[in-house]
Design a protein around this motif. Sequence first.
Motif, PDB file in Angstrom:
ATOM      1  N   VAL A  43       0.897  -1.086  -0.039  1.00 55.70           N
ATOM      2  CA  VAL A  43       0.185   0.025  -0.147  1.00 55.70           C
ATOM      3  C   VAL A  43       0.767   1.453  -0.024  1.00 55.70           C
ATOM      4  CG1 VAL A  43      -1.791   1.324   1.356  1.00 55.70           C
ATOM      5  CG2 VAL A  43      -1.755  -1.293   1.253  1.00 55.70           C
ATOM      6  N   GLY A  44       0.591   2.149  -0.980  1.00 55.87           N
ATOM      7  CA  GLY A  44       1.447   3.415  -1.165  1.00 55.87           C
ATOM      8  C   GLY A  44       0.690   4.536  -0.096  1.00 55.87           C
ATOM      9  N   ILE A  45       1.642   5.158   0.405  1.00 58.40           N
ATOM     10  CA  ILE A  45       0.787   6.446   1.089  1.00 58.40           C
ATOM     11  C   ILE A  45       1.844   7.622   0.743  1.00 58.40           C
ATOM     12  CG2 ILE A  45       0.390   7.392   3.292  1.00 58.40           C
ATOM     13  CD1 ILE A  45       0.692   4.436   4.350  1.00 58.40           C
ATOM     14  N   ARG A  46       1.149   8.897   0.380  1.00 61.23           N
ATOM     15  CA  ARG A  46       1.708  10.208   0.035  1.00 61.23           C
ATOM     16  C   ARG A  46       1.006  11.253   0.520  1.00 61.23           C
ATOM     17  NH1 ARG A  46       0.582  10.777  -6.471  1.00 61.23           N
ATOM     18  NH2 ARG A  46      -1.618  11.225  -6.469  1.00 61.23           N
ATOM     19  N   ASP A  47       1.798  12.394   0.599  1.00 59.92           N
ATOM     20  CA  ASP A  47       0.969  13.546   0.869  1.00 59.92           C
ATOM     21  C   ASP A  47       0.081  14.262  -0.221  1.00 59.92           C
ATOM     22  OD1 ASP A  47       0.186  16.029   1.775  1.00 59.92           O
ATOM     23  OD2 ASP A  47       2.392  16.502   2.610  1.00 59.92           O
ATOM     24  N   SER A  48      -1.095  14.375  -0.323  1.00 59.69           N
ATOM     25  CA  SER A  48      -2.074  15.056  -1.261  1.00 59.69           C
ATOM     26  C   SER A  48      -1.339  16.272  -1.697  1.00 59.69           C
ATOM     27  CB  SER A  48      -3.368  15.107  -0.963  1.00 59.69           C
ATOM     28  OG  SER A  48      -3.424  15.821   0.112  1.00 59.69           O
ATOM     29  N   LYS A  49      -0.959  17.129  -0.935  1.00 61.25           N
ATOM     30  CA  LYS A  49      -0.337  18.514  -1.246  1.00 61.25           C
ATOM     31  C   LYS A  49       0.794  18.289  -2.062  1.00 61.25           C
ATOM     32  CE  LYS A  49      -2.381  21.623   1.935  1.00 61.25           C
ATOM     33  NZ  LYS A  49      -2.043  22.603   2.869  1.00 61.25           N
ATOM     34  N   ASP A  50       1.610  17.107  -2.016  1.00 64.60           N
ATOM     35  CA  ASP A  50       3.015  16.940  -2.691  1.00 64.60           C
ATOM     36  C   ASP A  50       3.009  15.505  -3.458  1.00 64.60           C
ATOM     37  OD1 ASP A  50       5.651  17.248  -3.473  1.00 64.60           O
ATOM     38  OD2 ASP A  50       6.540  16.888  -1.424  1.00 64.60           O
ATOM     39  N   PRO A  51       2.162  15.365  -4.641  1.00 60.33           N
ATOM     40  CA  PRO A  51       1.934  14.080  -4.915  1.00 60.33           C
ATOM     41  C   PRO A  51       3.219  13.735  -5.608  1.00 60.33           C
ATOM     42  CG  PRO A  51       0.872  15.844  -6.270  1.00 60.33           C
ATOM     43  CD  PRO A  51       1.318  16.321  -5.055  1.00 60.33           C
ATOM     44  N   ASP A  52       4.174  14.166  -6.240  1.00 58.36           N
ATOM     45  CA  ASP A  52       5.438  13.921  -6.581  1.00 58.36           C
ATOM     46  C   ASP A  52       6.643  13.959  -5.618  1.00 58.36           C
ATOM     47  OD1 ASP A  52       4.293  13.895  -9.139  1.00 58.36           O
ATOM     48  OD2 ASP A  52       4.754  16.171  -9.287  1.00 58.36           O
ATOM     49  N   GLY A  53       6.336  13.965  -4.144  1.00 66.19           N
ATOM     50  CA  GLY A  53       7.262  13.877  -3.095  1.00 66.19           C
ATOM     51  C   GLY A  53       7.447  12.542  -2.734  1.00 66.19           C
ATOM     52  N   ASP A  54       7.870  12.261  -1.516  1.00 65.56           N
ATOM     53  CA  ASP A  54       8.481  10.988  -0.990  1.00 65.56           C
ATOM     54  C   ASP A  54       7.003  10.435  -0.683  1.00 65.56           C
ATOM     55  OD1 ASP A  54      11.036  11.638  -0.983  1.00 65.56           O
ATOM     56  OD2 ASP A  54      10.766  12.292   1.261  1.00 65.56           O
ATOM     57  N   ARG A  55       7.244   8.888  -0.894  1.00 69.46           N
ATOM     58  CA  ARG A  55       5.907   8.098  -0.486  1.00 69.46           C
ATOM     59  C   ARG A  55       6.432   6.810   0.181  1.00 69.46           C
ATOM     60  NH1 ARG A  55       3.956   7.304  -7.007  1.00 69.46           N
ATOM     61  NH2 ARG A  55       3.950   9.569  -7.345  1.00 69.46           N
ATOM     62  N   LEU A  56       5.309   6.385   1.015  1.00 67.54           N
ATOM     63  CA  LEU A  56       5.751   5.442   1.735  1.00 67.54           C
ATOM     64  C   LEU A  56       5.226   4.330   1.522  1.00 67.54           C
ATOM     65  CD1 LEU A  56       6.914   4.690   4.915  1.00 67.54           C
ATOM     66  CD2 LEU A  56       4.609   5.408   5.625  1.00 67.54           C
ATOM     67  N   SER A  57       5.622   2.909   1.607  1.00 71.99           N
ATOM     68  CA  SER A  57       5.056   1.952   1.153  1.00 71.99           C
ATOM     69  C   SER A  57       5.170   0.955   2.062  1.00 71.99           C
ATOM     70  CB  SER A  57       6.157   1.407   0.024  1.00 71.99           C
ATOM     71  OG  SER A  57       5.489   0.191  -0.877  1.00 71.99           O
ATOM     72  N   VAL A  58       3.989   0.375   2.716  1.00 68.00           N
ATOM     73  CA  VAL A  58       3.980  -0.606   3.521  1.00 68.00           C
ATOM     74  C   VAL A  58       3.154  -1.805   3.251  1.00 68.00           C
ATOM     75  CG1 VAL A  58       4.081   1.293   5.299  1.00 68.00           C
ATOM     76  CG2 VAL A  58       1.739   0.472   4.360  1.00 68.00           C
ATOM     77  N   SER A  59       3.346  -2.914   3.843  1.00 68.30           N
ATOM     78  CA  SER A  59       2.578  -4.107   3.721  1.00 68.30           C
ATOM     79  C   SER A  59       1.087  -3.986   3.826  1.00 68.30           C
ATOM     80  CB  SER A  59       2.972  -5.380   4.408  1.00 68.30           C
ATOM     81  OG  SER A  59       2.667  -4.981   5.864  1.00 68.30           O
ATOM     82  N   GLY A  60       0.143  -4.730   3.216  1.00 66.63           N
ATOM     83  CA  GLY A  60      -1.266  -4.535   3.648  1.00 66.63           C
ATOM     84  C   GLY A  60      -1.510  -4.823   4.954  1.00 66.63           C
ATOM     85  N   ALA A  61      -0.950  -5.663   5.735  1.00 66.13           N
ATOM     86  CA  ALA A  61      -0.960  -6.257   7.128  1.00 66.13           C
ATOM     87  C   ALA A  61      -0.652  -4.824   7.738  1.00 66.13           C
ATOM     88  CB  ALA A  61      -0.243  -7.211   7.573  1.00 66.13           C
ATOM     89  N   ALA A  62       0.725  -4.258   7.656  1.00 68.14           N
ATOM     90  CA  ALA A  62       0.766  -3.087   8.425  1.00 68.14           C
ATOM     91  C   ALA A  62      -0.153  -1.918   8.267  1.00 68.14           C
ATOM     92  CB  ALA A  62       2.289  -2.794   8.019  1.00 68.14           C
ATOM     93  N   PHE A  63      -0.469  -1.679   7.007  1.00 68.41           N
ATOM     94  CA  PHE A  63      -1.610  -0.681   6.696  1.00 68.41           C
ATOM     95  C   PHE A  63      -2.846  -0.954   7.607  1.00 68.41           C
ATOM     96  CE2 PHE A  63      -4.889   1.502   4.340  1.00 68.41           C
ATOM     97  CZ  PHE A  63      -4.683   2.806   4.218  1.00 68.41           C
ATOM     98  N   GLY A  64      -3.193  -2.118   7.804  1.00 66.91           N
ATOM     99  CA  GLY A  64      -4.227  -2.628   8.375  1.00 66.91           C
ATOM    100  C   GLY A  64      -4.473  -2.363   9.786  1.00 66.91           C
ATOM    101  N   VAL A  65      -3.133  -2.542  10.366  1.00 65.35           N
ATOM    102  CA  VAL A  65      -2.967  -2.337  11.675  1.00 65.35           C
ATOM    103  C   VAL A  65      -2.885  -0.653  12.010  1.00 65.35           C
ATOM    104  CG1 VAL A  65      -1.019  -2.158  13.487  1.00 65.35           C
ATOM    105  CG2 VAL A  65      -1.688  -4.198  12.286  1.00 65.35           C
ATOM    106  N   LEU A  66      -2.357  -0.167  11.150  1.00 65.54           N
ATOM    107  CA  LEU A  66      -2.413   1.436  11.271  1.00 65.54           C
ATOM    108  C   LEU A  66      -3.996   1.982  11.285  1.00 65.54           C
ATOM    109  CD1 LEU A  66      -1.163   4.357  11.128  1.00 65.54           C
ATOM    110  CD2 LEU A  66      -1.214   4.007   8.576  1.00 65.54           C
ATOM    111  N   VAL A  67      -4.850   1.505  10.421  1.00 65.53           N
ATOM    112  CA  VAL A  67      -5.877   1.900  10.214  1.00 65.53           C
ATOM    113  C   VAL A  67      -6.813   1.687  11.411  1.00 65.53           C
ATOM    114  CG1 VAL A  67      -8.281   1.681   9.147  1.00 65.53           C
ATOM    115  CG2 VAL A  67      -6.068   1.940   7.639  1.00 65.53           C
TER     116      VAL A  67
END
Length: 64
Positions: free
Chosen positions: A29-53
């Motif tokens: 799952v990719g995560i990025r800042d909507s104000k800076d779509p070309d900036g840094d991105r975070l990539s995490v496993s689906g399981a890790a994203f589920g824990v975050l949510v």
Amino acid sequence: MIEQWRKSSYSGGTSDEACVEVAGLAGTVGIRDSKDPDGDRLSVSGAAFGVLVEQIKRGALDRP
């Protein structure tokens, strides 16, 4: 793979709102800042994203 970035419907839909966007990316799952779509991105496993949510929903990450 074409990235389909999306943000929460709770974001208000305006471009000046601080918000994150997420996208399914080749097994992660990719995560990025909507104000800076070309900036840094975070990539995490689906399981890790589920824990975050779940932590967000429980308020475990809320500031006092």
